[in-house]
Design an enzyme around this catalytic site. Structure first.
Site, PDB file in Angstrom:
ATOM      1  N   ASP A 101       0.848  -1.185   0.000  1.00 16.60           N
ATOM      2  CA  ASP A 101       0.000   0.000   0.000  1.00 16.60           C
ATOM      3  C   ASP A 101       0.887   1.240   0.000  1.00 16.60           C
ATOM      4  OD1 ASP A 101      -2.923   0.761   0.308  1.00 16.60           O
ATOM      5  OD2 ASP A 101      -2.932  -1.217   1.246  1.00 16.60           O
ATOM      6  N   ASP A 207      -3.221   4.396  -2.376  1.00 12.80           N
ATOM      7  CA  ASP A 207      -4.357   4.827  -1.571  1.00 12.80           C
ATOM      8  C   ASP A 207      -4.834   6.214  -1.991  1.00 12.80           C
ATOM      9  OD1 ASP A 207      -5.972   4.244   0.922  1.00 12.80           O
ATOM     10  OD2 ASP A 207      -5.007   6.099   1.580  1.00 12.80           O
ATOM     11  N   GLU A 264      -6.638   3.737  -5.925  1.00  9.86           N
ATOM     12  CA  GLU A 264      -7.977   3.820  -5.334  1.00  9.86           C
ATOM     13  C   GLU A 264      -8.601   5.123  -5.802  1.00  9.86           C
ATOM     14  OE1 GLU A 264     -10.033   3.602  -0.913  1.00  9.86           O
ATOM     15  OE2 GLU A 264      -8.118   4.632  -1.153  1.00  9.86           O
ATOM     16  N   HIS A 341     -10.455  -4.589   2.173  1.00  5.38           N
ATOM     17  CA  HIS A 341     -10.445  -4.266   3.602  1.00  5.38           C
ATOM     18  C   HIS A 341     -11.454  -3.199   3.979  1.00  5.38           C
ATOM     19  CE1 HIS A 341      -8.043  -1.294   1.578  1.00  5.38           C
ATOM     20  NE2 HIS A 341      -8.110  -0.512   2.637  1.00  5.38           N
ATOM     21  N   ASP A 342     -12.025  -2.501   2.992  1.00  5.92           N
ATOM     22  CA  ASP A 342     -12.993  -1.433   3.253  1.00  5.92           C
ATOM     23  C   ASP A 342     -14.431  -1.844   2.959  1.00  5.92           C
ATOM     24  OD1 ASP A 342     -11.210   0.487   4.140  1.00  5.92           O
ATOM     25  OD2 ASP A 342     -10.840   1.309   2.142  1.00  5.92           O
TER      26      ASP A 342
END
Length: 574
Positions: A101, A207, A264, A341-342
């Site tokens: 990430d 991210d 993202e 994960h979100d």
């Protein structure tokens, strides 16, 4: 016959790991890097090509590691930089790649850079973050604008030391970096990118990739929530005027290492903007995560301000069609995913997580998303059909700052009204990020083999581990795990049509069956998925020709003309 040579990341399947919840190697209740190393043979056996590790950097963990205090160190409970070196080497020894990430829109407020920045207005790093003086309305101090942070409340935090506000699009402990400062950008590249590229990482999931460039003047957001002072501002602060410049600058570094990037990309409804990021000729990003699919059923003002299953199948069809349509006549690339994960667990959101149908609906979702074009992403536990936390668990089991902030906001606004709180809890039980973060279910023991049963895991293990776990499914040729392994192999064998084919939605108005044709260069495939607990008729294609059924998640249970509940099929068309 001409063989098209694609970049390595186009045909790859990526397996995402959330370190805190994957495998605890030392029984302190927290997953760690050595735990990942212990499970590399399992991961390789799935048939994936790339491992994506969520933030493992030094962090106070206000937002589960997305608040980084040092890019060049590892969060101590996870291990050391030396453990990361070994992990990278062992992944490469198995013929796989590893991506990390890249969290560079903001740092932790405990990062040395921010400590300097907030120390005085004359500090050399003052301009590394976004500071603004207060506004005064009728003598009252106010933030510079009305932006709401992603986790609720104002996106501005007053700092007593220098008596100015700093911007934080997420938690107050996550101050935004000032990308307009060239010195800041190059410090980011050195510390967050080059440090790890030199250690051999093969790329980054980037991210909040479209938030670096803020709009000039930082204008107010439109008022969409009249009951609140702070307004949703994603469409204002995303995709600012210098984004393309910054991404080109990053790519010039990344391309030297043949590194993969997936950004993202929220709040980007305009396909032209997305194409500006991911068109191959633009040389900015390889691909992005568009949120069309995972946003289905979420609230408009607050994502949790909704009811479970508040969508129609046509909404999901249209979302898939939009993301797949990015490839039509362009040099762009896309991604296929439904969990991370979100996000809550896909079986609980889009399938049926009852004991009767959870396995079949999990296999159907595997068949669907592994048949879409683009790079495929699979989240830990998705391959065994993990489901949401039980409805009877109390709100105290929800650890995520996003969940707790929403629940507390509803409590405050409603005066602890039990009906409103029950609705908020029901929505969180359907959509909360916490569902993805419960520990990995390796076996049927109370702690699921994630950690020793005498240890206390950082987050409660889902009680479904008694029925849904790796050990049990490894022994069964009919398990969700076995189906995922077969589906990934099948996807690679038919990559020309499943990975690279052109998407055509079929029978959009059908409210039970999702169908589409994938057009390859030399053949076509038909994918049909029954999103219903009832049998349904096969869709009408409006074309003739031979259809060969080559894959099914419920073989031997129905005829050719009707789909069984939660049945998915793939046909090759001639």
């Amino acid at each position: 016959m001409t063989i098209t040579q694609h970049p390595w990341w186009k045909d790859a399947v990526v397996y995402q790991i959330y370190p805190a919840s994957f495998q605890d190697s030392n029984n302190d209740g927290i997953g760690d890097l050595r735990g990942i190393i212990q499970r590399l043979d399992y991961i390789q056996g799935l048939g994936v090509d790339v491992i994506w590790i969520c933030p493992m950097y030094e962090s106070p963990q206000i937002d589960m590691g997305y608040d980084i205090s040092d890019y060049e160190k590892v969060h101590a409970p996870y291990g050391t930089v030396e453990d990361m070196d070994e992990l990278i080497a062992q992944v490469h020894d198995r013929g796989m790649r590893v991506i990390l990430d890249l969290v560079v829109n903001h740092t932790s407020d405990q990062h040395a850079w921010f400590k300097e920045s907030r120390s005085s207005k004359t500090n050399s790093k003052r301009d590394w973050y976004i500071w603004k003086p207060a506004k005064y309305v009728d003598g009252q101090r106010k933030p510079p604008n009305n932006w709401r942070s992603s986790f609720g409340g104002s996106a501005w935090q007053w700092d007593e030391t220098t008596e100015e506000y700093y911007l934080h699009l997420f938690c107050p402990e996550q101050p935004d970096l000032n990308w307009d400062n060239e010195e800041t950008r190059w410090a980011i590249y050195e510390s967050a990118m080059l440090f790890w590229l030199e250690k051999g990482v093969d790329g980054f999931r980037v991210d909040t990739v479209n938030m670096y460039s803020k709009p000039p003047g930082l204008p107010d957001a439109p008022i969409t929530d009249r009951s609140a002072e702070w307004q949703e501002a994603g469409l204002v602060f995303c995709n600012g005027p210098r984004m393309n410049e910054y991404l080109s600058e990053m790519n010039a570094i990344l391309s030297r290492y043949n590194a993969m990037t997936v950004g993202e990309c929220p709040f980007t409804p305009d396909p032209a903007t997305v194409l500006g990021y991911v068109g191959a000729s633009k040389k900015r990003l390889n691909m992005v995560f568009q949120f069309d699919v995972v946003d289905v059923g979420q609230g408009k003002v607050f994502k949790y301000q909704t009811e479970p299953f508040a969508y129609k199948l046509q909404d999901l069809k249209d979302a898939i069609a939009r993301t797949q349509g990015l490839l039509d006549g362009t040099d762009a690339w896309t991604s296929s995913f439904v969990e991370n994960h979100d996000q809550a667990r896909s079986i609980s959101r889009f399938g049926d997580d009852s004991a009767q149908w959870r396995e079949r609906s999990g296999k159907m979702l595997s068949l669907l998303f592994a048949s879409l074009s683009g790079t495929l992403f699979v989240y830990q536990g998705q391959e065994i059909g993990m489901i949401n936390m039980p409805k009877e668990w109390s709100i105290d089991e929800y650890k995520d700052v996003d969940s707790s902030n929403y629940y507390n906001m509803v409590a405050e606004r409603s005066g602890d009204d039990p009906v409103e709180l029950a609705m908020a809890k029901a929505s969180l039980q359907h959509l909360s990020r916490d569902h993805a973060r419960t520990p990995m279910q390796w076996d049927s023991r109370p702690n699921g083999g994630f950690t020793d049963d005498t240890a206390e895991p950082w987050m409660r293990v889902n009680t479904s581990t008694a029925e849904i776990n790796v050990a049990q499914q490894t022994r069964s040729k009919d398990s969700v795990l076995a189906f995922w392994k077969h589906m990934l192999k099948f996807r690679k064998e038919h990559a020309d049509v499943l990975v690279h084919g052109k998407f055509e939605l079929v029978d959009r108005e059908n409210c039970k069956v999702l169908s589409f044709i994938k057009h390859g260069k030399s053949r076509d495939a038909l994918v049909v998925c029954n999103f219903s607990g009832e049998s349904s008729a096969m869709p009408r294609l409006g074309r003739s020709g031979k259809m060969d059924r080559v894959l099914c998640n419920a073989p031997g249970v129905g005829g050719d003309d009707r789909l069984q509940p939660w049945e998915g099929r793939v046909y090759m068309l001639r």
